[in-house]
Design a protein around this motif. Structure first.
Motif, PDB file in Angstrom:
ATOM      1  N   HIS A 162      -2.483   4.545 -42.426  1.00  0.00           N
ATOM      2  CA  HIS A 162      -3.024   4.021 -43.687  1.00  0.00           C
ATOM      3  C   HIS A 162      -3.983   2.857 -43.489  1.00  0.00           C
ATOM      4  O   HIS A 162      -4.254   2.114 -44.435  1.00  0.00           O
ATOM      5  CB  HIS A 162      -1.874   3.673 -44.641  1.00  0.00           C
ATOM      6  CG  HIS A 162      -1.143   4.902 -45.075  1.00  0.00           C
ATOM      7  ND1 HIS A 162      -1.491   5.622 -46.205  1.00  0.00           N
ATOM      8  CD2 HIS A 162      -0.138   5.588 -44.481  1.00  0.00           C
ATOM      9  CE1 HIS A 162      -0.707   6.685 -46.300  1.00  0.00           C
ATOM     10  NE2 HIS A 162       0.123   6.685 -45.267  1.00  0.00           N
ATOM     11  N   CYS A 178      -5.396  10.174 -50.088  1.00  0.00           N
ATOM     12  CA  CYS A 178      -4.178   9.350 -50.092  1.00  0.00           C
ATOM     13  C   CYS A 178      -3.885   8.875 -51.509  1.00  0.00           C
ATOM     14  O   CYS A 178      -4.745   8.264 -52.154  1.00  0.00           O
ATOM     15  CB  CYS A 178      -4.325   8.144 -49.172  1.00  0.00           C
ATOM     16  SG  CYS A 178      -2.884   7.052 -49.253  1.00  0.00           S
ATOM     17  N   HIS A 181      -4.317   4.966 -51.369  1.00  0.00           N
ATOM     18  CA  HIS A 181      -5.549   4.300 -50.928  1.00  0.00           C
ATOM     19  C   HIS A 181      -6.800   5.148 -51.023  1.00  0.00           C
ATOM     20  O   HIS A 181      -7.879   4.656 -50.710  1.00  0.00           O
ATOM     21  CB  HIS A 181      -5.411   3.831 -49.474  1.00  0.00           C
ATOM     22  CG  HIS A 181      -4.091   3.192 -49.155  1.00  0.00           C
ATOM     23  ND1 HIS A 181      -3.164   3.744 -48.305  1.00  0.00           N
ATOM     24  CD2 HIS A 181      -3.548   2.054 -49.622  1.00  0.00           C
ATOM     25  CE1 HIS A 181      -2.098   2.963 -48.247  1.00  0.00           C
ATOM     26  NE2 HIS A 181      -2.299   1.946 -49.041  1.00  0.00           N
ATOM     27  N   CYS A 184      -8.231   5.970 -47.014  1.00  0.00           N
ATOM     28  CA  CYS A 184      -7.690   5.412 -45.768  1.00  0.00           C
ATOM     29  C   CYS A 184      -7.776   6.510 -44.691  1.00  0.00           C
ATOM     30  O   CYS A 184      -8.225   7.628 -44.954  1.00  0.00           O
ATOM     31  CB  CYS A 184      -6.247   4.937 -45.954  1.00  0.00           C
ATOM     32  SG  CYS A 184      -5.092   6.291 -46.275  1.00  0.00           S
TER      33      CYS A 184
HETATM   34 ZN    ZN Z   1      -3.193   5.602 -47.410  1.00  0.00          ZN
END
Ligand code: ZN
Ligand code: ADP
Length: 301
Positions: A162, A178, A181, A184
């Protein structure tokens, strides 16, 4: 003194799609093995207990290498739990407790990737090293690390998949998958990210598809960050996506280009082929890692 080679251990590779269980003492001494799909926690844990039941009283310890996030703090009331996973039904599941109670053995519990790292250290591509990383690039991306001879836990455990990577929106407008995020490393380069970006399962993309140059670029960026922070003596790259043979040479070249000669270690400059390598234990890395966790739980090995 503990003679681990003469003792029997149980290993559980607890994955989000399948569980693999084994009884044995190492790669040359595996006496039983079973795999079944990951369904509900109750049913899956019951199947694990049934598999080990005939060995009750004969196992010195059980090792569990689990998908996560997991609670690895031995002082925590939820040690041995899978904690905040988005996998339906599995959040806040006590995995180690019911197995320890049912089988009456000490339990070594760690992340799937720390387990695989330990297995590769004992029997595979990281023998003799004390600081290295095992990275898997599959449904998710995760890394296990040994530093100075110890698996890294720290605050929780590393979440190497991540980290944020620079993304050039001209070259790659894909926003990532993700849920936390977006773009990421895992969001950009996991198997599901490849599938969503290119509209086809990763294993069906031809070797000359532009997907692979971009994939190698992201992996090289991430490895460069790990090399600069942990100074690993080797990085082992596993997981389904690494089954693409054209990837590894591109990753090696990418890492050397990104580091640009700054880190003057012969391993990086002259022998990158052994520095960035595939797992030696192949698809047994997970369950053998779990056996290694079992052994470590009762010895200093
Ligand atoms: Zn992530
Ligand atoms: P998991 O991460 O679930 O334990 P894997 O490591 O096998 O399992 O990763 C599965 C992912 O790897 C899937 O997204 C799949 O599309 C991808 N994958 C599997 N085989 C290949 C392959 N030969 N080439 C590229 N990607 C692959």
């Amino acid at each position: 003194m503990v003679h681990i080679s003469t003792q029997l251990f149980g290993g559980v590779e607890a994955g989000g799609t399948k569980f693999v269980c084994a009884v044995g003492a190492g790669p040359d001494d595996l006496r039983a093995e079973a795999r079944f799909p990951t369904t509900t926690p109750d049913e899956t844990i019951r199947q694990v207990i049934e598999f080990f039941q005939p060995y009750r009283g004969r196992l010195a310890a059980l090792g569990i290498a689990s998908f996560g996030p997991v609670d690895l703090n031995p002082r925590s009331p939820t040690w041995g739990y899978i904690t905040s996973t988005p996998k339906p039904g599995w959040a806040n599941t006590d995995l180690a407790g019911p197995l320890r109670r049912a089988l009456g053995v000490p339990v070594g519990f760690d992340t799937d990737v720390n387990g695989a790292a330990l297995g590769e250290h004992r029997w595979g591509a990281a023998q003799g090293l004390d600081t290295f990383i095992y990275l898997t690039i599959g449904t998710g991306i995760g890394g296990g690390a040994m530093v100075g001879g110890r698996l890294v836990h720290g605050l929780l455990h590393p979440e190497m998949g991540h980290i944020r990577l620079p993304r050039d929106p001209q070259r790659d407008p894909f926003p990532g998958v993700c849920p936390f995020h977006g773009d990421c490393f895992e969001g950009l380069a996991s198997g599901p990210a490849l599938e969503k970006r290119w509209g086809a399962r990763a294993e069906t993309l031809p070797a000359e598809h532009p997907a692979w140059a971009l994939e190698a670029h992201y992996i090289a960026l991430a490895l460069t960050a790990y090399i600069c922070t942990l100074s690993p003596q080797r990085i082992i790259l596993g997981g389904g996506v690494m089954a693409q043979p054209q990837l590894l040479p591109q990753i090696r070249a990418g890492v050397q280009a990104l580091l640009n000669g700054y880190i003057r270690a012969p391993a990086l400059l002259d022998s990158i082929e052994t520095y960035l390598t595939l797992p030696a234990l192949g698809d047994r890395a997970g369950v053998l890692g779990a056996l290694a966790l079992a052994q470590s739980s009762i010895s200093n090995h």
